[in-house]
Design an enzyme around this catalytic site. Structure first.
Site, PDB file in Angstrom:
ATOM      1  N   GLU A  64      -6.661  -6.459  20.580  1.00 59.28           N
ATOM      2  CA  GLU A  64      -7.137  -5.329  19.780  1.00 59.28           C
ATOM      3  C   GLU A  64      -8.314  -5.829  18.954  1.00 59.28           C
ATOM      4  OE1 GLU A  64      -7.243  -2.905  15.962  1.00 59.28           O
ATOM      5  OE2 GLU A  64      -6.648  -5.002  16.179  1.00 59.28           O
ATOM      6  N   ASP A  89      -2.655  -6.427   0.378  1.00 56.82           N
ATOM      7  CA  ASP A  89      -1.278  -6.721   0.773  1.00 56.82           C
ATOM      8  C   ASP A  89      -1.209  -7.761   1.877  1.00 56.82           C
ATOM      9  OD1 ASP A  89      -2.511  -4.931   2.522  1.00 56.82           O
ATOM     10  OD2 ASP A  89      -0.633  -3.953   3.090  1.00 56.82           O
ATOM     11  N   LYS A 140       0.831  -1.196   0.000  1.00 54.25           N
ATOM     12  CA  LYS A 140       0.000   0.000   0.000  1.00 54.25           C
ATOM     13  C   LYS A 140       0.876   1.261   0.000  1.00 54.25           C
ATOM     14  CE  LYS A 140      -4.073  -1.957   0.190  1.00 54.25           C
ATOM     15  NZ  LYS A 140      -5.006  -1.743   1.301  1.00 54.25           N
ATOM     16  N   GLN A 196      -0.915 -12.745  10.273  1.00 53.62           N
ATOM     17  CA  GLN A 196      -1.328 -12.648   8.868  1.00 53.62           C
ATOM     18  C   GLN A 196      -0.049 -12.509   8.057  1.00 53.62           C
ATOM     19  OE1 GLN A 196      -3.703  -9.288   9.838  1.00 53.62           O
ATOM     20  NE2 GLN A 196      -2.202  -7.799   9.131  1.00 53.62           N
ATOM     21  N   ASP A 241      -3.024  -7.993  17.096  1.00 51.54           N
ATOM     22  CA  ASP A 241      -3.828  -7.314  16.088  1.00 51.54           C
ATOM     23  C   ASP A 241      -4.960  -8.226  15.619  1.00 51.54           C
ATOM     24  OD1 ASP A 241      -3.935  -4.922  14.200  1.00 51.54           O
ATOM     25  OD2 ASP A 241      -3.914  -6.589  12.780  1.00 51.54           O
ATOM     26  N   ASN A 242      -6.173  -7.695  15.637  1.00 53.60           N
ATOM     27  CA  ASN A 242      -7.349  -8.422  15.120  1.00 53.60           C
ATOM     28  C   ASN A 242      -7.460  -9.864  15.622  1.00 53.60           C
ATOM     29  OD1 ASN A 242      -8.341  -6.268  13.641  1.00 53.60           O
ATOM     30  ND2 ASN A 242      -7.288  -6.850  11.766  1.00 53.60           N
TER      31      ASN A 242
END
Length: 701
Positions: free
Chosen positions: A450, A386, A291, A351, A421-422
């Site tokens: 999070e 991405d 990105k 991820q 994260d997530n």
């Protein structure tokens, strides 16, 4: 004889068969009866707290937390009963606390205790029939009315003689009790005098040491998982190491900041009073579909990409981005933080970029579409080209083993706090297993979830072991919203969910902050820092960076996609920084233990919908100073206009009588006022929109 013959298979064949059937049923019933275990003791002890709603995992606390314990205890009839709390620390130390009825009509009993050892505590509630209290109640009615006077005194005398035999109240108690029993039986002494002997003075004081009781009942044992202080208390500061010390050259290229240049920022973070420095992922970043600025789909040659697009030819989740430095540089960064009493929290995002080594080595970790391509992440209409999300169902054991290995790599490097994260996009069962395994081996490791998602998942993550949780605080702005949410967090979910009130993140810039100016930034910081024990700030908040990317609730020129060095020295010189205000808030937190607790918030009524008022109180026995600690916060939630109102305080919420007056001092401005139950306030958002008040004469109470 006939019955015996039938039972032994005599001539009544039909009867014998039917008797045999009944015998088999009786045997099955007998086995069931033997397997049945009663749940209740003689006195029911139910509705225990703290415990998780399903009691599948232990309730949580942190070292130094004052935990309220409760149970519903009752008995048939009208007898007086008593209850007590028995705690066993991880080292075997027994702590006993008397419980008091907080709602007699509902049979609710409570006691508070400070847990001061890390590890699993066990606790239970004991209940008993208070024979002496029951006698006092009945005798106090009958004797003045002239009903069964001598019988009642005889009953009391026998209870005292029983207590004398118990020998549990000091060496002088047996003689005292026997002498008093004799006095009660002395019919030559008028009843009023005899009654006074047992209701005043030494007898009452001695019995108060231990009740004369029977029917002692032990409630079920519960476990309380007590973790280290930082699991439940602290101030977090997030920044991107690559931005600190980044240099832009004339040709548009950049030299990234490194762990070494980022370490130069740490003293300023420490001076603001923060405890934890949180950094986004420090792994190599992929180039495929990288990105560009402001989340554009095409990155230029000088764009660093999102740190959440993890993985390249330089390595994956266990590797360090070469631009940031070496592994030794990272270790030095940890050491620099430690010398300043800061801990480093590392962001782990499970991820991968399309360039991650896992894509070639473990394609089973991902979801393959019908056309043979790997599915990238999306949250329609958002697309993250991405990033490849992981699929934990294709190879559950293999993917688990690899994720566990990744965490161990960073733990071995010295990281003890992880921001995940997530986590809500991964199976809850995966987290239950991982957190259990990690914390079993490393009890000091802390995980922050999070997860801005639906309540069942947010709560589920907390239940299975996440020590801290992001919350909806960023979107709770009105008095009604804040009050309702803080009541939920401090009461309904407090046994297992610890909120971390970040005022902003690299993903979140709410309209309240976009359009509220300096006042909004002060208001939100003050609310977060004083309402819960854990709060956080994303770098740039102190500079009131409030310009959003059009159509989005995040900063323009977002740091996720580009370098963003800031001129901290210039802002300090010009006075265009909230750093002193933030430092003041963190200093107040450290000086006032009442702010280090979650469950002690109490809301007070104000006559303005734009002004919120709440207090946080801690009794003297828990403060460590020998004095109670009370903080009262009154905040103007309107960042655009002056608000005047009357605050109606309930002084009993902080250990005062309803009509008391007291001196309060504003810990922001130093101003003092004489306050009571009804107090006028005027809050100007262009000067100071929030009062943070200490009840100054608490030392006298």
């Amino acid at each position: 004889m006939a019955d015996t013959q039938a039972a032994e298979g005599g001539p009544a064949t039909t009867r014998s068969r039917s008797t045999g059937v009944r015998s088999a049923q009786a045997r099955r019933t007998s086995k069931k009866a033997e397997a049945w275990t009663p749940v209740l003791g003689r006195i029911p002890i139910l509705d225990l707290s703290p415990q998780q709603p399903d009691d599948l995992w232990p309730a949580k606390a942190f070292d130094g937390e004052v935990v309220p314990f409760g149970a519903t205890v009752f008995k048939e009839g009208h007898d007086v009963i008593g209850a007590g709390l028995v705690l066993t620390s991880p080292t075997g130390r027994i702590v006993r606390r008397p419980m008091v009825q907080v709602n007699p009509g509902l049979g609710r009993w409570a006691a508070s205790a400070k847990v001061d050892e890390v590890g699993p505590w066990t606790w239970r509630v004991e209940a008993w029939l208070d024979d002496w209290g029951t006698w006092l109640h009945d005798a106090g009615i009958k004797i003045p009315a002239g009903i069964d006077v001598e019988l009642m005194f005889e009953e009391g005398a026998r209870l005292l003689e029983r207590a004398a035999e118990e020998g549990t109240r000091g060496e002088d108690a047996p003689a005292l009790f026997r002498d008093t029993a004799g006095a009660l039986r002395d019919a030559g002494t008028d009843p009023q005098t005899r009654w006074g002997i047992v209701t005043e003075g030494r007898v009452a004081d001695t019995i108060a040491l231990a009740p004369i009781a029977s029917l002692l009942t032990h409630g079920p044992v519960r476990t309380l998982r007590v973790e280290r202080l930082r699991a439940g208390y602290g101030a977090w500061y997030e920044f991107f190491p690559r931005s600190e010390g980044a240099i832009r050259h004339d040709d548009g290229s950049w030299t990234s900041g490194t762990f070494r240049t980022a370490a130069l920022r740490l003293p300023a973070v420490a001076e603001m009073g923060f405890d934890v420095v949180y950094v986004p992922p420090v792994n190599p970043i992929g180039r495929t579909n990288r990105k560009g600025p402001n989340n554009t789909l095409t990155a230029g040659p000088n764009d660093p990409g999102s740190p959440y697009g993890i993985g390249s030819e330089a390595g994956g989740h266990d590797a360090i981005h070469p631009d940031l430095g070496t592994e030794q540089d990272f270790l030095d960064f940890l050491d620099a933080a430690k010398r300043l009493n800061l801990e480093v929290a590392l962001d782990i995002a499970l991820q991968a970029s399309p360039d991650h080594p896992w894509v070639q080595e473990h394609p089973e970790f991902f979801t393959t579409l019908a056309d043979g391509s790997i599915a990238y992440a999306e949250n329609p209409p958002k697309k993250y080209q991405d990033i490849y999300p992981l699929n934990f169902d294709n190879d559950p054991e293999g993917s688990y083993a690899e994720m566990r290995r990744v965490f161990q790599v960073w733990i071995d490097r010295g990281v003890r706090i992880f921001r995940i994260d997530n986590p809500h996009t991964k199976p809850l069962a995966f987290w239950e297993r991982l957190l259990h395994d990690v914390n079993a081996a490393h009890p000091d490791v802390i995980f922050l979830a999070e997860a801005f998602t639906r309540p069942p998942m947010m709560r589920g993550l907390a239940k299975v072991g996440f020590q801290q949780s992001y919350t909806y605080f960023t979107w709770r702005n009105t008095k009604e919203e804040l009050t309702e949410y803080l009541v939920e967090l401090s009461q309904e979910t407090a046994d297992y969910m610890r909120p971390n009130f970040f005022v902003n993140t690299h993903d979140i810039l709410t309209p309240y902050l976009q359009f509220g100016g300096w006042a909004a930034y002060k208001i939100r910081a003050a609310l977060a820092a004083t309402s819960v024990p854990v709060w956080g700030v994303y770098s740039g908040y102190e500079l009131v960076e409030n310009v959003a990317r059009p159509g989005a609730e995040e900063n323009i020129d977002n740091e996720k996609y580009e370098y963003r060095p800031r001129d901290w020295a210039k802002a300090a010189m010009l006075g265009t920084t909230l750093a002193p205000y933030i430092a003041r808030l963190n200093g107040i937190r450290r000086s006032h233990p009442a702010l280090g607790q979650l469950r002690n918030i109490h809301f007070h009524w104000t006559e303005s919908d734009a002004v919120i008022a709440y207090s946080k109180h801690l009794d003297a026995e828990f403060t460590g100073t020998g004095r109670p600690d009370t903080i009262i916060v009154v905040a103007n939630l309107d960042p655009h206009g002056v608000r005047e109102t009357v605050v109606h305080l309930d002084p009993t919420a902080f250990g005062r009588l309803p009509g008391d007056s007291f001196v309060v001092r504003d810990l922001i401005t130093g101003a003092r006022w004489q306050w009571g139950a009804d107090d006028y306030v005027r809050l100007d958002p262009f000067t100071e929109p929030v009062h943070v008040l200490v009840v100054e004469d608490d030392q006298d109470h």
